[in-house]
Design a protein around this motif. Structure first.
Motif, PDB file in Angstrom:
ATOM      1  N   MET A   1       0.837  -1.204   0.000  1.00 17.26           N
ATOM      2  CA  MET A   1       0.000   0.000   0.000  1.00 17.26           C
ATOM      3  C   MET A   1       0.870   1.251   0.000  1.00 17.26           C
ATOM      4  SD  MET A   1      -2.802   1.171   2.831  1.00 17.26           S
ATOM      5  CE  MET A   1      -3.592   2.767   2.726  1.00 17.26           C
ATOM      6  N   GLU A   2       0.557   2.160  -0.925  1.00 22.21           N
ATOM      7  CA  GLU A   2       1.325   3.397  -1.027  1.00 22.21           C
ATOM      8  C   GLU A   2       1.047   4.299   0.172  1.00 22.21           C
ATOM      9  OE1 GLU A   2       3.988   5.587  -1.949  1.00 22.21           O
ATOM     10  OE2 GLU A   2       3.541   4.409  -3.741  1.00 22.21           O
ATOM     11  N   THR A   3       2.127   4.804   0.786  1.00 22.41           N
ATOM     12  CA  THR A   3       1.945   5.649   1.967  1.00 22.41           C
ATOM     13  C   THR A   3       2.577   7.026   1.812  1.00 22.41           C
ATOM     14  OG1 THR A   3       3.957   4.769   2.988  1.00 22.41           O
ATOM     15  CG2 THR A   3       1.870   3.668   3.523  1.00 22.41           C
ATOM     16  N   ARG A   4       3.385   7.238   0.797  1.00 23.33           N
ATOM     17  CA  ARG A   4       4.079   8.519   0.638  1.00 23.33           C
ATOM     18  C   ARG A   4       3.280   9.475  -0.231  1.00 23.33           C
ATOM     19  NH1 ARG A   4      10.605   7.781   0.115  1.00 23.33           N
ATOM     20  NH2 ARG A   4      10.894   6.347   1.854  1.00 23.33           N
ATOM     21  N   THR A   5       3.300  10.729   0.169  1.00 27.33           N
ATOM     22  CA  THR A   5       2.649  11.774  -0.604  1.00 27.33           C
ATOM     23  C   THR A   5       3.453  12.038  -1.873  1.00 27.33           C
ATOM     24  OG1 THR A   5       1.612  12.844   1.289  1.00 27.33           O
ATOM     25  CG2 THR A   5       2.093  14.231  -0.607  1.00 27.33           C
ATOM     26  N   LEU A   6       2.741  12.208  -2.984  1.00 30.42           N
ATOM     27  CA  LEU A   6       3.374  12.525  -4.258  1.00 30.42           C
ATOM     28  C   LEU A   6       3.455  14.037  -4.411  1.00 30.42           C
ATOM     29  CD1 LEU A   6       4.395  11.614  -7.072  1.00 30.42           C
ATOM     30  CD2 LEU A   6       2.010  11.720  -7.841  1.00 30.42           C
ATOM     31  N   VAL A   7       4.648  14.541  -4.660  1.00 33.51           N
ATOM     32  CA  VAL A   7       4.865  15.976  -4.818  1.00 33.51           C
ATOM     33  C   VAL A   7       5.303  16.253  -6.252  1.00 33.51           C
ATOM     34  CG1 VAL A   7       6.181  17.989  -4.058  1.00 33.51           C
ATOM     35  CG2 VAL A   7       5.484  16.247  -2.398  1.00 33.51           C
ATOM     36  N   LEU A   8       4.409  16.850  -7.040  1.00 31.91           N
ATOM     37  CA  LEU A   8       4.715  17.215  -8.428  1.00 31.91           C
ATOM     38  C   LEU A   8       4.873  18.737  -8.473  1.00 31.91           C
ATOM     39  CD1 LEU A   8       5.045  16.719 -11.436  1.00 31.91           C
ATOM     40  CD2 LEU A   8       2.545  16.593 -11.649  1.00 31.91           C
ATOM     41  N   ALA A  43      -2.728   7.618  -9.152  1.00 31.49           N
ATOM     42  CA  ALA A  43      -3.941   7.058  -8.540  1.00 31.49           C
ATOM     43  C   ALA A  43      -3.672   6.454  -7.165  1.00 31.49           C
ATOM     44  CB  ALA A  43      -4.544   5.999  -9.467  1.00 31.49           C
ATOM     45  N   ALA A  44      -2.456   5.938  -6.936  1.00 29.03           N
ATOM     46  CA  ALA A  44      -2.186   5.187  -5.703  1.00 29.03           C
ATOM     47  C   ALA A  44      -1.740   6.051  -4.534  1.00 29.03           C
ATOM     48  CB  ALA A  44      -1.120   4.115  -5.973  1.00 29.03           C
ATOM     49  N   ALA A  45      -1.165   7.212  -4.799  1.00 30.20           N
ATOM     50  CA  ALA A  45      -0.643   8.056  -3.714  1.00 30.20           C
ATOM     51  C   ALA A  45      -1.781   8.521  -2.803  1.00 30.20           C
ATOM     52  CB  ALA A  45       0.096   9.254  -4.283  1.00 30.20           C
ATOM     53  N   PRO A  46      -1.583   8.491  -1.488  1.00 28.13           N
ATOM     54  CA  PRO A  46      -2.643   8.930  -0.581  1.00 28.13           C
ATOM     55  C   PRO A  46      -2.951  10.415  -0.686  1.00 28.13           C
ATOM     56  CG  PRO A  46      -0.607   8.562   0.639  1.00 28.13           C
ATOM     57  CD  PRO A  46      -0.370   8.058  -0.752  1.00 28.13           C
ATOM     58  N   LEU A  47      -1.964  11.214  -1.097  1.00 28.70           N
ATOM     59  CA  LEU A  47      -2.129  12.659  -1.246  1.00 28.70           C
ATOM     60  C   LEU A  47      -1.209  13.121  -2.365  1.00 28.70           C
ATOM     61  CD1 LEU A  47      -3.346  15.325   0.002  1.00 28.70           C
ATOM     62  CD2 LEU A  47      -1.248  15.471   1.355  1.00 28.70           C
ATOM     63  N   ARG A  66      -9.366  12.838  -9.191  1.00 30.57           N
ATOM     64  CA  ARG A  66      -9.246  12.028  -7.984  1.00 30.57           C
ATOM     65  C   ARG A  66      -9.373  12.927  -6.758  1.00 30.57           C
ATOM     66  NH1 ARG A  66      -3.776  10.130  -5.658  1.00 30.57           N
ATOM     67  NH2 ARG A  66      -4.879  10.942  -3.840  1.00 30.57           N
ATOM     68  N   ARG A  67      -9.626  12.278  -5.635  1.00 28.80           N
ATOM     69  CA  ARG A  67      -9.656  13.009  -4.371  1.00 28.80           C
ATOM     70  C   ARG A  67      -8.235  13.097  -3.825  1.00 28.80           C
ATOM     71  NH1 ARG A  67     -15.136  12.111  -1.361  1.00 28.80           N
ATOM     72  NH2 ARG A  67     -13.987  13.312   0.136  1.00 28.80           N
ATOM     73  N   GLY A  68      -8.036  14.024  -2.871  1.00 32.03           N
ATOM     74  CA  GLY A  68      -6.749  14.128  -2.214  1.00 32.03           C
ATOM     75  C   GLY A  68      -5.698  14.823  -3.041  1.00 32.03           C
ATOM     76  N   VAL A  69      -6.091  15.882  -3.762  1.00 33.09           N
ATOM     77  CA  VAL A  69      -5.139  16.684  -4.526  1.00 33.09           C
ATOM     78  C   VAL A  69      -5.157  18.106  -3.965  1.00 33.09           C
ATOM     79  CG1 VAL A  69      -4.472  17.594  -6.789  1.00 33.09           C
ATOM     80  CG2 VAL A  69      -5.506  15.313  -6.610  1.00 33.09           C
ATOM     81  N   ALA A 110      -2.687  12.013   5.672  1.00 32.69           N
ATOM     82  CA  ALA A 110      -2.433  11.122   4.543  1.00 32.69           C
ATOM     83  C   ALA A 110      -1.462  10.010   4.918  1.00 32.69           C
ATOM     84  CB  ALA A 110      -1.881  11.920   3.364  1.00 32.69           C
ATOM     85  N   THR A 111      -0.455  10.362   5.707  1.00 31.15           N
ATOM     86  CA  THR A 111       0.547   9.377   6.115  1.00 31.15           C
ATOM     87  C   THR A 111       0.000   8.423   7.158  1.00 31.15           C
ATOM     88  OG1 THR A 111       2.282  10.994   5.698  1.00 31.15           O
ATOM     89  CG2 THR A 111       2.871   9.106   7.079  1.00 31.15           C
TER      90      THR A 111
END
Length: 366
Positions: A1-8, A43-47, A66-69, A110-111
């Motif tokens: 399960m992905e737990t790290r926030t994606l930072v773009l 899609a998999a990142a929690p945030l 998606r939610r969480g953006v 998110a974490t």
């Protein structure tokens, strides 16, 4: 399960602000520099945190709604970017550095999402000095650990000599209050527990935040600030495990600030006339702050006072009574105190856990 926030975030200055806040929140993030790299984890990142400069290009790249953006920016979002924000389902725009606290909360949730069950918070005070409140607080925490729980025991009395000494944990590595005194805002439960001394008890684990002992000739230890105590309390509470607070009778500002958070307030009162008088004065101060304690009446009763007598004198209902614990003073002096599974202390502690709520009494396999 992905737990790290994606930072773009392509802008380095903005990315530095985001990473600074993430570090303050104790959260790990993965920064990517282009949309193609973000696509694999979108899609998999929690945030997901998206830089305002990158936001307009995302809908055309085929990244789904998606939610969480969250959109992050160093200034108000340009009007032309709002269409992209709507198409992506952006929850809100975070402006840094002004919205640090909001971003810390989002990253922490998110974490480490809040627990699905309520966690009891038990505060323990002595009706008079030397009533045995600290020992009883430790007994409640030990009882929870024996049931498979992972309680957090918090020492709030800087003049108490340090909980770790009585528990024989003074050499166990980990932070004491001096290392947590600057904690404010949002702390993750996992970060807090990994930093504190802990000891296994059967299937459970007891974590302790103890006050420091001043060095010879050093400055006196300071009580925790309201902000620090509330941050620790919130982190422990979100884990869904019991939090037990050993509270000083003086009711410093930090204690007053957290009284409304207590699930149960326990007042340990020896069955003595002077103890009843002292406890009555303390009860009046507690009720003034909206706290309604319950009594643990401790024997022996040299003058023959019954639990009902103590309740009448203090003006508080009795939760349970407790006979003297054989050999307790010697064990405390040797730093060999561990809550025994049987005996007066254990029996009274179990009753308090039961009164605090099902999650406290049943423990957990967390």
């Amino acid at each position: 399960m992905e737990t790290r926030t994606l930072v773009l975030v392509e802008d380095d200055e903005l990315a530095d602000e985001v990473l600074r806040v993430a570090a303050a929140a104790g959260c790990e993030v993965d920064r990517v520099w282009d949309i193609a790299e973000a696509r694999r984890r979108w899609a998999a990142a929690p945030l997901v945190l998206v830089g305002a400069d990158t936001l307009p290009r995302l809908p055309e790249a085929g990244l789904g709604r998606r939610r969480g953006v969250l959109a992050v920016s160093t200034s108000p979002l340009p009007e032309g970017n709002w269409r992209a924000a709507v198409l992506l389902g952006v929850d809100r725009v975070v402006t840094l550095p002004g919205d640090d606290e909001l971003l810390v909360t989002a990253l922490a949730d998110a974490t480490e999402p809040p627990a699905t069950r309520a966690a009891p918070v038990v505060g323990v005070l002595g009706g008079r000095g030397g009533a045995g409140a600290s020992t009883f607080a430790a007994s409640v925490a030990w009882a929870s650990a024996r049931r498979g729980g992972h309680p957090l025991l918090v020492d709030c009395d800087p003049l108490g000599g340090g909980f770790d000494l009585a528990l024989g944990m003074e050499k166990v590595s980990g932070l004491r209050w001096s290392g947590c005194s600057t904690a404010t805002g949002r702390l993750t439960a996992s970060t807090l527990r990994s930093a504190l001394p802990a000891v296994d008890e059967g299937a459970g684990r007891l974590t302790v935040l103890s006050c420091d002992r001043p060095s010879a000739g050093g400055a006196p230890t300071e009580p925790p600030s309201p902000e620090a105590l509330l941050a620790v309390l919130d982190a422990g509470h979100r884990a869904g495990e019991p939090v037990v607070l050993d509270l000083p009778r003086e009711l410093p500002p930090a204690v007053v600030a957290c009284l409304w958070r207590l699930t149960l307030c326990v007042l340990v009162v020896p069955a003595e006339v002077r103890a009843c008088a002292a406890a009555g004065a303390l009860v009046r101060r507690l009720t003034h702050h909206g706290c309604e304690p319950r009594l643990v009446v401790r024997g022996p009763a040299p003058g023959g006072l019954t639990a009902r007598d103590v309740s009448t004198a203090v003006g508080v209902p009795v939760l349970t009574t407790m006979r003297p614990e054989p050999g307790l003073a010697g064990r405390l002096d040797r730093g060999a105190f561990r809550g025994r599974p049987r005996g007066p202390l254990a029996t009274a502690a179990e009753r308090v856990l039961g009164a605090a709520g099902p999650s406290a009494a049943q423990g957990s396999a967390a």
